[in-house]
Design an enzyme around this catalytic site. Structure first.
Site, short mmCIF file in Angstrom:
data_model
loop_
_atom_site.label_atom_id
_atom_site.label_comp_id
_atom_site.label_asym_id
_atom_site.label_seq_id
_atom_site.Cartn_x
_atom_site.Cartn_y
_atom_site.Cartn_z
N GLU A 460 0.81 -1.22 0.00
CA GLU A 460 0.00 0.00 0.00
C GLU A 460 0.85 1.27 0.00
O GLU A 460 0.73 2.13 0.87
CB GLU A 460 -0.96 -0.02 1.18
CG GLU A 460 -2.01 -1.12 1.02
CD GLU A 460 -2.95 -1.23 2.19
OE1 GLU A 460 -4.17 -1.35 1.94
OE2 GLU A 460 -2.50 -1.23 3.35
N GLU A 527 -4.82 -9.76 0.05
CA GLU A 527 -5.61 -9.63 1.27
C GLU A 527 -7.07 -9.85 0.89
O GLU A 527 -7.56 -9.24 -0.06
CB GLU A 527 -5.44 -8.26 1.93
CG GLU A 527 -4.04 -8.00 2.47
CD GLU A 527 -3.88 -6.60 3.06
OE1 GLU A 527 -4.92 -5.99 3.43
OE2 GLU A 527 -2.73 -6.13 3.14
#
Length: 1014
Positions: A460, A527
């Site tokens: 991220e 994820e």
């Protein structure tokens, strides 16, 4: 040239390592072959773990600036434990934030600025004598993990500086060491340039949190080694190439002897060479090697022996290796020629008492728990883990995505919106050296572990040239692995960064859209299934894609362990705390608790679903036999025993065990060998099939169940009618209707509008009358999609209703009482609850919801149930239902129809925030008993029901933010539901429960159950 420390380095993007030694492999080394074969703790290492002297300052201006000088007396300082976090040892406070930077709102900063007044400093001092076996030898120090930046001095002399919290930093102490007592000083800063690169979703700590040790090296030493254990294209020949970087005290010839042993201790290959250079490569080959995989993690052992020019053995290096080939073939990831599916989980290093200080025992418990629950892969979210973790993954068999220490989430995403105007590293090439340093440090340390299949460029951090260059680096130094990075999803110009399409929390439909539109890369969910609190609903929608689409190659649940810290409440009782509980602001509160195991490492009920859906072997029974589908890539079923059991109405009739052989990627149908008698009775039958271990394994004991399947069927019709005999006496009072039989009485109140008394043998069972219940205590996922806002009228409807009619009907053999309720939320919603009393004291309860006219304007119902209270003494539960762990409409795939027992207090799952928990679907019967075995039994009639039995009401749970806020227990609360909505789990910030698991307000609902006395 002598270097002097400078505090300005903390905010200088160009300074991240001063005098730090180059990163190298994490191998060990010994003086003798005997030692190397046993691999005891290295004699050439000396641990500095333990008590250090310590001073804490809230910012650099208040630190003891000259503490490193020999004349500065630190011996009266406090003690602190190393490894350990400063904030968990009485200094400062831990802080949890997810994406925002921890100073947000206190300081307006942009990279690489750091707060001047809020930058805690830990000054550490360790006094030590050099061990005798290290005297007159080079002396080095290794810090395995320090957060986030630190300076080192020895005996008043500056040694070096380093950033990157999660890879080793090593320094040469030789020029500064003295005989006798040495004074080692370490100054640790919580904030540095590196803080901008370490914005992971975790607790913000600082300090020396991994091992610290001194070490020395012999005159000839393998400083670094790169072991490449590959296979040729046919997968029949193992090619072992070992590149060494040597450190020699003299530039003289070195003899290198390499010996490769198999797991049984036999020599399978040897090689030797002489060299005058500091670099050398030793090559050998193995015919038909045993291959490494998570299914069968076969490890060879390589011994490298270094001899000096006189033929004297100087050093022996043992190294475990696994032959495997991991590559893309026709856009599909393959291991040893077979398509791989990752059944993975993300794992933070965490311990509920010590934070990110984890022991080998913690790691072993984690890896055994993962293996026992069919997890085959782990992502080291979001930083390189303790080096020992990879050794265990090699040995026990887990596939690893090794992720570098990089996350800059707060620099490009604010309140969920992508806004990369000041994102780092992006295309800011001045940040490339500090970022690349992290990639190099991870690669060099971890490169020899066969368990690592994929390098990850971080997490991220958006995308750009810097991260693209990191990917290019990994590919250039290691073509044997693939490279992962999810962030290109937001910036497709940098798509080449990742070898695979990787997304977070994509819905199943979105994944299918990708897979059916000419995909160019294989897909993984790095994820998915955000397991916050009571979650993981609908996971089957993802695992069903595994066999449907070859380019779907699995995913990694978020995440493994709740990041909750033990804390004491004001009365001294321990509880697991989350963000904000330490007075930390800003914070993201309980968003740190997303584990499929609790912070104490006990599996949560969610693990039941994980274990079933991650099975490599599927058992699909019917009435005649079982289809055994072996989806393993490399191993057959010979290590397991098949067991099958026939139950009738929960009672075991027959059990048998037999060996079974199914080759990998094959399936076999095995007929059952049933006995004839006892199989024609009317009623419900259930067949359980299990595969269990024949022998103990590293990760589990003999008898451990690795696979399960069940088949439920019925013989004959459901018996709906009651034929109880006896007389009933009905008393029509002014306020109450009483129904009396032998040794029991039932009372219905016109004023209350419900059943108010159920009296069995002198004992009152009803503490609070049954009332319609539409509300459940909101789960974390419910809160994430604002259920209280959207469906809060059902909260009100559950608290207040009006009984508008009561009817009594007396017939031979039974008496019926029917209540009709209206609700302020809508004059078109009507609920009827009918009770039929029989002469044996049993009650049949029928609850009906009608809102077919006008219901379409109402929000979805969390549940449709009846709720009542019993005395708290009735705390023993005996179930015949789907279980044994809690389950919900969208999380019941892994539940089995079985009998099991628990206590009411144990039905409440240990989520860090009280919420709906403990439900069971498919309930046939549940007995609620006191210590004497007396009480009531709730039985389904027409269709199985759902039951949630708890010490607390939904409203008590709703009002509590921590378990200690719940009231003392006075009742057993029984919620009998026709249906409850699913719990969801696609994410925890807005993803709704899937449509098929939602209760829409415009549909009629009805359920029936009996209450029997026990």
């Amino acid at each position: 040239m002598k270097t002097h420390s400078n505090v300005s380095w903390l905010r200088d993007v160009n300074v991240f390592a001063v005098n730090r030694l180059p990163a190298h492999s994490d191998h060990v080394y010994y003086e003798t072959v005997e030692e190397a074969k046993k691999e005891p703790p290295m004699s050439m290492r000396h641990s500095l773990n333990g008590h250090w002297k310590f001073h804490y300052a809230i910012n650099p201006n208040t630190r003891p600036k000259e503490f490193y000088q020999l004349g500065f007396d630190c011996k009266c300082w406090d003690d602190i434990l190393v490894p350990g976090h400063i904030q968990l040892q009485g200094y400062g406070k831990p802080q949890y934030v997810n994406t925002m930077y921890p100073w947000d709102g206190h300081h307006h900063l942009r990279p690489p600025e750091i707060p001047e007044d809020d930058n805690p400093v830990g000054s550490y001092v360790k006094y030590f004598d050099i061990p005798n076996n290290m005297s007159n030898h080079p002396l080095f120090i290794s810090f395995q993990g320090v957060e986030t930046a630190f300076y080192v001095w020895l005996n008043g002399e500056f040694v070096g500086y380093s950033e990157d919290s999660f890879t080793p930093a090593e320094f040469d102490l030789t020029p500064y060491a003295v005989e006798g007592e040495n004074k080692l000083c370490v100054e640790v800063y919580q904030r540095s340039t590196g803080s901008w690169l370490e914005d992971q979703d975790f607790w913000r700590f600082s300090g020396i949190f991994r091992d610290v040790y001194l070490y020395t090296i012999p005159n000839i030493h393998v400083y670094d080694m790169h072991v490449r254990a590959d296979l040729d294209r046919s997968l029949q020949t193992g090619i072992l190439e070992t590149t060494l970087e040597l450190k020699r005290s003299q530039e003289k010839e070195v003899m290198i002897v390499a010996e490769l042993y198999d797991a049984e201790g036999a020599v399978v290959a040897t090689a030797d060479m002489k060299t005058n250079q500091d670099q050398a490569t030793v090559s050998m080959s193995v015919d038909s090697p045993a291959l490494w995989s998570a299914e069968d993690p076969y490890l060879y052992k390589l011994f490298l022996k270094l001899f000096d020019e006189n033929g004297t053995l100087v050093e022996v290096v043992p190294q475990k290796i696994g032959f495997r080939r991991f590559e893309l073939v026709n856009n599909i990831m393959t291991l040893n020629g077979k398509r791989i599916v990752f059944k993975g989980v993300n794992r933070h290093e965490f311990n509920g008492r010590t934070g990110r200080v984890v022991t080998k025992e913690d790691m072993l418990e984690d890896i055994k728990t993962m293996k026992k629950h069919n997890i085959n892969a782990v992502r080291t979210s979001h930083y390189p883990n303790n080096s020992e973790w990879y050794q265990l993954c090699d040995e026990y068999g887990l596939y690893v995505i090794d992720e570098m220490n990089l996350e800059t989430h707060g620099s490009w995403q604010k309140l969920g919106k992508v806004e990369p105007s000041w994102n780092i590293p992006g295309n800011h090439l001045e940040w490339e050296p500090i970022v690349m340093d992290r990639a190099v440090s991870m690669f060099e340390r971890d490169k020899n572990h066969p368990s690592i299949l994929i390098w990850s460029c971080g997490n991220e951090s958006y995308a750009g040239e810097v991260i693209l260059n990191v990917s290019r680096y990994f590919k250039s130094v290691d073509p044997s692995r693939l490279v992962h990075y999810e962030g290109v999803f937001h910036a497709r110009a940098y798509d080449a960064t990742s070898d695979m399409e990787s997304r977070m929390y994509a819905k199943p439909k979105d994944i299918e859209d990708y897979l059916t539109n000419d995909p160019k890369k294989p897909y993984i969910s790095c994820e998915y299934m955000h397991a916050m609190g009571n979650s993981l609903g609908g996971m089957h929608k993802y695992t069903e894609l595994e066999q449907k689409y070859p380019m779907y190659q699995g995913g990694f649940i978020w995440d493994y362990i709740d990041q909750a810290l033990l804390k004491k409440d004001r009365y001294g009782k321990e509880y697991f705390a989350y963000g904000g509980d330490f007075g930390d602001r800003p914070t993201d509160y309980s968003f740190c608790a997303n584990g499929i195991v609790y912070a104490d490492r006990k599996p949560s009920p969610k693990m039941q679903e994980v274990k079933f859906l991650y099975q490599n072997i599927k058992l699909v029974p019917d009435r005649e036999g079982v289809l055994v589908k072996n989806e393993n890539l490399f191993t057959d079923t010979s290590a397991y025993q098949l067991e099958y059991v026939l139950y009738w109405e929960g009672t075991e009739l027959y059990r048998k065990k037999q060996d079974v052989f199914v080759a990998p990627q094959e399936e076999v149908y095995l007929p059952f060998d049933w006995l004839e008698q006892g199989m024609n009775e009317s009623g419900e039958y259930c067949i359980h099939t299990m595969l269990t271990l024949k022998q103990d394994q590293l990760w589990a004991e003999k008898g451990h169940e690795v696979a399960f399947g069940q088949h439920v069927y019925r013989m004959g019709a459901i018996q709906k009618e009651r034929n109880a005999r006896g007389a009933l006496k009905v008393v029509h009072g002014d306020v109450n209707i009483g129904i009396h039989g032998e040794d029991f009485s039932v009372l219905f109140s016109k004023a209350v509008g419900s059943l108010v008394s159920l009296h069995y043998a002198g004992k009152e069972m009803i503490e609070q009358p049954p009332m319609p219940l539409f509300w459940r205590a909101t789960t974390d996922n419910d809160k994430g999609c604002s259920q209280l806002y959207h469906s809060g009228i059902w909260y009100a409807a559950s608290l207040a209703r009006k009984c508008v009619n009561m009817e009594v009907e007396e017939k031979p053999g039974h008496v019926s009482v029917l209540f009709t309720y209206h609700f302020a939320i809508s004059d078109r919603v009507e609920v009827k609850v009918g009770y039929t009393v029989f002469p044996d004291g049993s009650l049949r309860v029928r609850s009906t919801y009608q809102a077919s006219k006008g219901g379409e304007t109402l929000p979805q119902l969390p549940m449709f149930a009846l709720s009542f209270k019993l005395p708290a003494d009735y705390e023993q539960l005996e179930w015949y239902a789907l279980g044994p762990e809690e389950n919900y409409a969208d999380r019941a795939t892994g539940a089995r129809l079985c009998t099991f027992k628990n206590k009411v207090e144990d039905s409440l799952s240990q989520y860090v925030t009280p919420q709906e928990s403990g439900n069971r679907t498919g309930v046939r019967t549940v007995k609620i008993l006191d210590a004497n075995g007396q009480g009531i039994e709730v039985c389904s009639v027409e269709e199985p029901i759902e039951c949630q039995i708890s010490p607390y009401t939904a409203f008590e749970l709703e009002q509590a933010s921590h378990p200690y806020e719940l009231p003392n227990v006075h009742y057993t609360v029984v919620n009998v539901a026709g249906k409850q909505m699913g719990v969801g789990g696609d994410d925890s910030w807005g993803a709704p429960v899937h449509d098929e698991y939602v209760l829409k307000a415009d549909q009629d609902l009805e359920f029936v159950f009996d209450i029997n006395r026990v």
